[in-house]
Scaffold this motif. Structure first.
Motif, PDB file in Angstrom:
ATOM      1  N   MET A 182       0.981  -1.308   0.141  1.00 18.09           N
ATOM      2  CA  MET A 182      -0.011  -0.142  -0.118  1.00 18.09           C
ATOM      3  C   MET A 182       1.056   1.184   0.046  1.00 18.09           C
ATOM      4  SD  MET A 182      -3.008   0.712   2.528  1.00 18.09           S
ATOM      5  CE  MET A 182      -4.238  -0.388   1.973  1.00 18.09           C
ATOM      6  N   ASP A 183       0.688   2.209  -0.717  1.00 14.45           N
ATOM      7  CA  ASP A 183       1.386   3.415  -1.140  1.00 14.45           C
ATOM      8  C   ASP A 183       0.769   4.541   0.037  1.00 14.45           C
ATOM      9  OD1 ASP A 183      -0.814   4.648  -2.361  1.00 14.45           O
ATOM     10  OD2 ASP A 183       0.282   4.331  -4.084  1.00 14.45           O
ATOM     11  N   LYS A 184       1.310   5.653   0.056  1.00  9.85           N
ATOM     12  CA  LYS A 184       0.974   6.791   0.815  1.00  9.85           C
ATOM     13  C   LYS A 184      -0.677   6.960   0.530  1.00  9.85           C
ATOM     14  CE  LYS A 184       3.029  10.900   2.686  1.00  9.85           C
ATOM     15  NZ  LYS A 184       3.965  12.088   2.054  1.00  9.85           N
ATOM     16  N   ASN A 185      -0.786   7.501  -0.962  1.00 11.46           N
ATOM     17  CA  ASN A 185      -2.181   7.910  -0.957  1.00 11.46           C
ATOM     18  C   ASN A 185      -3.322   6.886  -0.545  1.00 11.46           C
ATOM     19  OD1 ASN A 185      -1.408  10.320  -2.026  1.00 11.46           O
ATOM     20  ND2 ASN A 185      -1.167   9.460  -3.986  1.00 11.46           N
ATOM     21  N   GLN A 186      -2.924   5.469  -1.001  1.00 10.42           N
ATOM     22  CA  GLN A 186      -3.735   4.317  -0.568  1.00 10.42           C
ATOM     23  C   GLN A 186      -4.078   4.448   0.949  1.00 10.42           C
ATOM     24  OE1 GLN A 186      -1.654   1.583  -2.516  1.00 10.42           O
ATOM     25  NE2 GLN A 186      -3.236   0.886  -3.964  1.00 10.42           N
ATOM     26  N   SER A 187      -3.163   4.747   1.727  1.00  8.00           N
ATOM     27  CA  SER A 187      -3.083   4.475   3.191  1.00  8.00           C
ATOM     28  C   SER A 187      -3.816   5.935   3.572  1.00  8.00           C
ATOM     29  CB  SER A 187      -1.755   4.824   3.801  1.00  8.00           C
ATOM     30  OG  SER A 187      -0.966   3.741   3.585  1.00  8.00           O
ATOM     31  N   ILE A 188      -3.734   7.112   2.920  1.00 10.61           N
ATOM     32  CA  ILE A 188      -4.686   8.196   3.261  1.00 10.61           C
ATOM     33  C   ILE A 188      -6.059   7.836   3.015  1.00 10.61           C
ATOM     34  CG2 ILE A 188      -5.124  10.386   2.773  1.00 10.61           C
ATOM     35  CD1 ILE A 188      -2.206  10.947   2.161  1.00 10.61           C
ATOM     36  N   ALA A 189      -6.407   7.242   2.144  1.00  8.77           N
ATOM     37  CA  ALA A 189      -7.990   6.740   1.679  1.00  8.77           C
ATOM     38  C   ALA A 189      -8.249   5.662   2.866  1.00  8.77           C
ATOM     39  CB  ALA A 189      -7.767   6.177   0.297  1.00  8.77           C
ATOM     40  N   ALA A 190      -7.596   4.870   3.160  1.00  8.80           N
ATOM     41  CA  ALA A 190      -7.772   3.724   4.362  1.00  8.80           C
ATOM     42  C   ALA A 190      -8.149   4.399   5.673  1.00  8.80           C
ATOM     43  CB  ALA A 190      -6.809   2.732   4.280  1.00  8.80           C
ATOM     44  N   PHE A 191      -7.144   5.479   6.076  1.00  9.69           N
ATOM     45  CA  PHE A 191      -7.305   6.326   7.356  1.00  9.69           C
ATOM     46  C   PHE A 191      -8.560   7.137   7.167  1.00  9.69           C
ATOM     47  CE2 PHE A 191      -2.950   5.269   8.064  1.00  9.69           C
ATOM     48  CZ  PHE A 191      -3.125   4.585   9.312  1.00  9.69           C
ATOM     49  N   GLY A 192      -9.036   7.638   6.054  1.00 14.58           N
ATOM     50  CA  GLY A 192      -9.843   8.480   5.969  1.00 14.58           C
ATOM     51  C   GLY A 192     -11.221   7.671   6.263  1.00 14.58           C
ATOM     52  N   ALA A 193     -11.256   6.340   5.440  1.00 15.91           N
ATOM     53  CA  ALA A 193     -12.342   5.450   5.694  1.00 15.91           C
ATOM     54  C   ALA A 193     -12.600   5.108   7.166  1.00 15.91           C
ATOM     55  CB  ALA A 193     -12.058   4.270   4.837  1.00 15.91           C
ATOM     56  N   LEU A 194     -11.407   4.960   7.757  1.00 14.04           N
ATOM     57  CA  LEU A 194     -11.571   4.343   9.225  1.00 14.04           C
ATOM     58  C   LEU A 194     -11.903   5.602  10.205  1.00 14.04           C
ATOM     59  CD1 LEU A 194      -8.783   1.833   9.194  1.00 14.04           C
ATOM     60  CD2 LEU A 194     -11.126   1.479   9.228  1.00 14.04           C
ATOM     61  N   SER A 195     -11.899   7.003   9.699  1.00 12.70           N
ATOM     62  CA  SER A 195     -12.041   8.068  10.492  1.00 12.70           C
ATOM     63  C   SER A 195     -13.517   8.222  11.117  1.00 12.70           C
ATOM     64  CB  SER A 195     -11.447   9.151  10.031  1.00 12.70           C
ATOM     65  OG  SER A 195     -12.025   9.586   8.801  1.00 12.70           O
ATOM     66  N   GLN A 196     -14.495   7.372  10.504  1.00 18.43           N
ATOM     67  CA  GLN A 196     -16.019   7.579  10.668  1.00 18.43           C
ATOM     68  C   GLN A 196     -16.257   6.509  11.866  1.00 18.43           C
ATOM     69  OE1 GLN A 196     -18.683   5.993   9.659  1.00 18.43           O
ATOM     70  NE2 GLN A 196     -20.171   7.568  10.291  1.00 18.43           N
ATOM     71  N   LEU A 212       4.431   0.188   9.357  1.00 16.54           N
ATOM     72  CA  LEU A 212       5.434  -0.269  10.319  1.00 16.54           C
ATOM     73  C   LEU A 212       6.882  -0.607   9.320  1.00 16.54           C
ATOM     74  CD1 LEU A 212       3.390  -2.904  12.362  1.00 16.54           C
ATOM     75  CD2 LEU A 212       4.470  -0.518  12.841  1.00 16.54           C
ATOM     76  N   ARG A 213       6.803  -0.113   8.169  1.00 14.91           N
ATOM     77  CA  ARG A 213       7.771  -0.544   7.287  1.00 14.91           C
ATOM     78  C   ARG A 213       9.223  -0.269   7.705  1.00 14.91           C
ATOM     79  NH1 ARG A 213       6.218   1.634   2.155  1.00 14.91           N
ATOM     80  NH2 ARG A 213       4.939  -0.209   2.059  1.00 14.91           N
ATOM     81  N   ASP A 214       9.372   0.821   8.459  1.00  9.96           N
ATOM     82  CA  ASP A 214      10.512   1.554   8.603  1.00  9.96           C
ATOM     83  C   ASP A 214      10.556   1.503  10.171  1.00  9.96           C
ATOM     84  OD1 ASP A 214      11.554   1.832   6.011  1.00  9.96           O
ATOM     85  OD2 ASP A 214      10.261   3.728   5.977  1.00  9.96           O
ATOM     86  N   CYS A 215      10.035   0.740  10.797  1.00  8.39           N
ATOM     87  CA  CYS A 215       9.933   0.715  12.384  1.00  8.39           C
ATOM     88  C   CYS A 215      11.436   0.627  13.012  1.00  8.39           C
ATOM     89  CB  CYS A 215       8.986  -0.053  13.150  1.00  8.39           C
ATOM     90  SG  CYS A 215       9.256  -1.679  12.933  1.00  8.39           S
ATOM     91  N   CYS A 216      11.449   1.348  14.086  1.00  8.83           N
ATOM     92  CA  CYS A 216      12.554   1.146  15.070  1.00  8.83           C
ATOM     93  C   CYS A 216      13.865   1.345  14.340  1.00  8.83           C
ATOM     94  CB  CYS A 216      12.535  -0.363  15.520  1.00  8.83           C
ATOM     95  SG  CYS A 216      11.152  -0.498  16.410  1.00  8.83           S
ATOM     96  N   GLY A 217      13.871   2.551  13.393  1.00  5.94           N
ATOM     97  CA  GLY A 217      15.245   2.764  12.702  1.00  5.94           C
ATOM     98  C   GLY A 217      15.748   1.652  11.785  1.00  5.94           C
ATOM     99  N   GLY A 218      14.789   0.829  11.377  1.00  8.72           N
ATOM    100  CA  GLY A 218      15.413  -0.340  10.416  1.00  8.72           C
ATOM    101  C   GLY A 218      15.681  -1.727  11.141  1.00  8.72           C
ATOM    102  N   ARG A 219      15.418  -1.649  12.505  1.00  5.07           N
ATOM    103  CA  ARG A 219      15.997  -2.556  13.445  1.00  5.07           C
ATOM    104  C   ARG A 219      14.489  -3.298  13.470  1.00  5.07           C
ATOM    105  NH1 ARG A 219      19.130  -2.101  18.026  1.00  5.07           N
ATOM    106  NH2 ARG A 219      18.807  -4.360  17.963  1.00  5.07           N
ATOM    107  N   ALA A 220      14.423  -4.361  12.514  1.00  7.53           N
ATOM    108  CA  ALA A 220      12.815  -5.030  12.583  1.00  7.53           C
ATOM    109  C   ALA A 220      12.644  -6.125  13.942  1.00  7.53           C
ATOM    110  CB  ALA A 220      12.851  -6.003  11.219  1.00  7.53           C
ATOM    111  N   ASP A 221      13.846  -6.360  14.389  1.00  6.05           N
ATOM    112  CA  ASP A 221      13.900  -7.243  15.275  1.00  6.05           C
ATOM    113  C   ASP A 221      13.445  -6.650  16.736  1.00  6.05           C
ATOM    114  OD1 ASP A 221      16.307  -5.521  15.311  1.00  6.05           O
ATOM    115  OD2 ASP A 221      17.130  -6.654  17.180  1.00  6.05           O
ATOM    116  N   LEU A 222      13.286  -5.361  16.745  1.00 11.11           N
ATOM    117  CA  LEU A 222      12.829  -4.303  17.839  1.00 11.11           C
ATOM    118  C   LEU A 222      11.381  -4.693  17.902  1.00 11.11           C
ATOM    119  CD1 LEU A 222      15.073  -1.541  18.360  1.00 11.11           C
ATOM    120  CD2 LEU A 222      15.114  -3.675  19.696  1.00 11.11           C
ATOM    121  N   CYS A 223      10.718  -4.625  16.606  1.00 13.44           N
ATOM    122  CA  CYS A 223       9.153  -4.478  16.422  1.00 13.44           C
ATOM    123  C   CYS A 223       8.718  -5.985  16.155  1.00 13.44           C
ATOM    124  CB  CYS A 223       8.991  -3.945  14.910  1.00 13.44           C
ATOM    125  SG  CYS A 223       9.759  -2.193  14.875  1.00 13.44           S
ATOM    126  N   GLN A 224       9.624  -7.035  16.363  1.00 11.93           N
ATOM    127  CA  GLN A 224       9.052  -8.376  16.143  1.00 11.93           C
ATOM    128  C   GLN A 224       7.870  -8.494  17.032  1.00 11.93           C
ATOM    129  OE1 GLN A 224       9.822  -9.871  13.302  1.00 11.93           O
ATOM    130  NE2 GLN A 224       7.714 -11.093  14.140  1.00 11.93           N
TER     131      GLN A 224
END
Length: 110
Positions: free
Chosen positions: A1-15, A88-100
């Motif tokens: 999902m890209d930025k624009n799709q994410s904005i649409a999804a959050f807009g849909a969920l904001s009601q 979560l793509r870039d979570c924890c500064g690229g340290r995916a193990d911290l987000c596991q």
């Protein structure tokens, strides 16, 4: 999902009703629910529910299948996963193990 799709999804969920619908369909799992069942469960009129379901489908958060004169709706787990992955793509500064632990907690075997 890209930025624009994410904005649409959050807009849909904001009601409130749409957020209730997506949570209900997630609970329903792979069986989904007929449009009338969703409206009855949430106490929402048919025409209002139809508009809300359309917004969620357009945002890629639900999908549907026509069953004769009825339509059955399902949470689109790929779309929801895409939204969470975008967040979560870039979570924890690229340290995916911290987000596991978080990723393990939200993982769905659906």
């Amino acid at each position: 999902m890209d930025k624009n799709q994410s904005i649409a999804a959050f807009g849909a969920l904001s009601q409130e009703t749409r957020l209730d619908v997506i949570r209900l369909l997630i609970r329903a799992g792979t069986e989904g629910m007929a449009a009338g069942e969703i409206g009855d469960h949430l106490g929402v009129r048919q025409n209002t529910m139809s508009a809300n379901l359309s917004v969620l489908a357009h945002a890629g958060l639900i999908k549907f299948v026509r069953e004769g004169r009825s339509i059955r709706y399902f949470a689109d787990f790929d779309g929801i996963k895409g939204l969470l992955t975008f967040l979560l793509r870039d979570c924890c500064g690229g340290r995916a193990d911290l987000c596991q632990p978080l990723l393990d907690e939200i993982a769905c075997g659906c």
